[in-house]
Structure formats: structure tokens, C-alpha cells
Write a protein that holds these residues in place. Structure first.
Motif: not given
Length: 96
Positions: A2-13, A15-25
Motif C-alpha cells: 500500500r505504501i508503494i502504491k500511495a507513493a506512486v500515486l503521490m508522484g504521479a499527482a 508530476m501532473l500538477s506541474w503540467a499546464p492544462a493546455r485547454a485554451d490552445i
């Protein structure tokens, strides 16, 4: 496990928070065989009629301009139409 899955989920979240939404292009020129739109900013810099005529000619059709939204973020819209046999309208021809 569970700790590994939580760490992977936190890492993915993270990484996604740093990417721009790009919905306005939106591309400045977009179309298909039925017509298209040209952004008003692009239409002020280049010949919008020539762009539309060349686009419709690639499908064997002629361009008919429909509307102009003359403001920031507006578009020039056009339709690609068949010219029926014996029609009084002639296809628009432009010089290259």
C-alpha cells in the motif's frame, strides 16, 4: 504494498500538477471539407480570403465566407461549397 502504491500515486499527482492544462490552445486556422475558421488575429496579418480559397480548392470546392467576429479571440468562418453546373456564380479565382 500500500505504501508503494500511495507513493506512486503521490508522484504521479505531483508530476501532473506541474503540467499546464493546455485547454485554451486553439490553432489559428482549422478546417475540413465542409469549411473552417481563421482566427481574427491571423486574418489581420495575412490574406484570409486566399487561405480559405486554397483550403477549399484542395477539396475541389469554392469558399463562401459566412461571418466575421471582429474582436480579440474572434474568428472568420467560411464554408466550402460545390458550384452546381449552370450556376450564375463563378468560382473565385486568385492569383498566386
Amino acid at each position: 504494498m500500500r505504501i508503494i502504491k500511495a507513493a506512486v500515486l503521490m508522484g504521479a499527482a505531483a508530476m501532473l500538477s506541474w503540467a499546464p492544462a493546455r485547454a485554451d490552445i486553439v490553432p489559428p486556422f482549422k478546417g475540413n471539407d465542409t469549411g473552417g475558421i481563421i482566427s481574427y488575429e491571423l486574418a489581420q496579418r495575412v490574406d484570409a480570403r486566399q487561405l480559405a480559397v486554397e483550403h477549399c480548392a484542395s477539396y475541389g470546392k469554392v469558399a463562401k465566407f459566412l461571418a466575421v467576429d471582429a474582436q480579440y479571440g474572434g474568428y472568420v468562418s467560411f464554408a466550402c461549397r460545390w458550384v452546381p453546373y449552370g450556376a450564375s456564380q463563378r468560382p473565385l479565382r486568385t492569383l498566386y
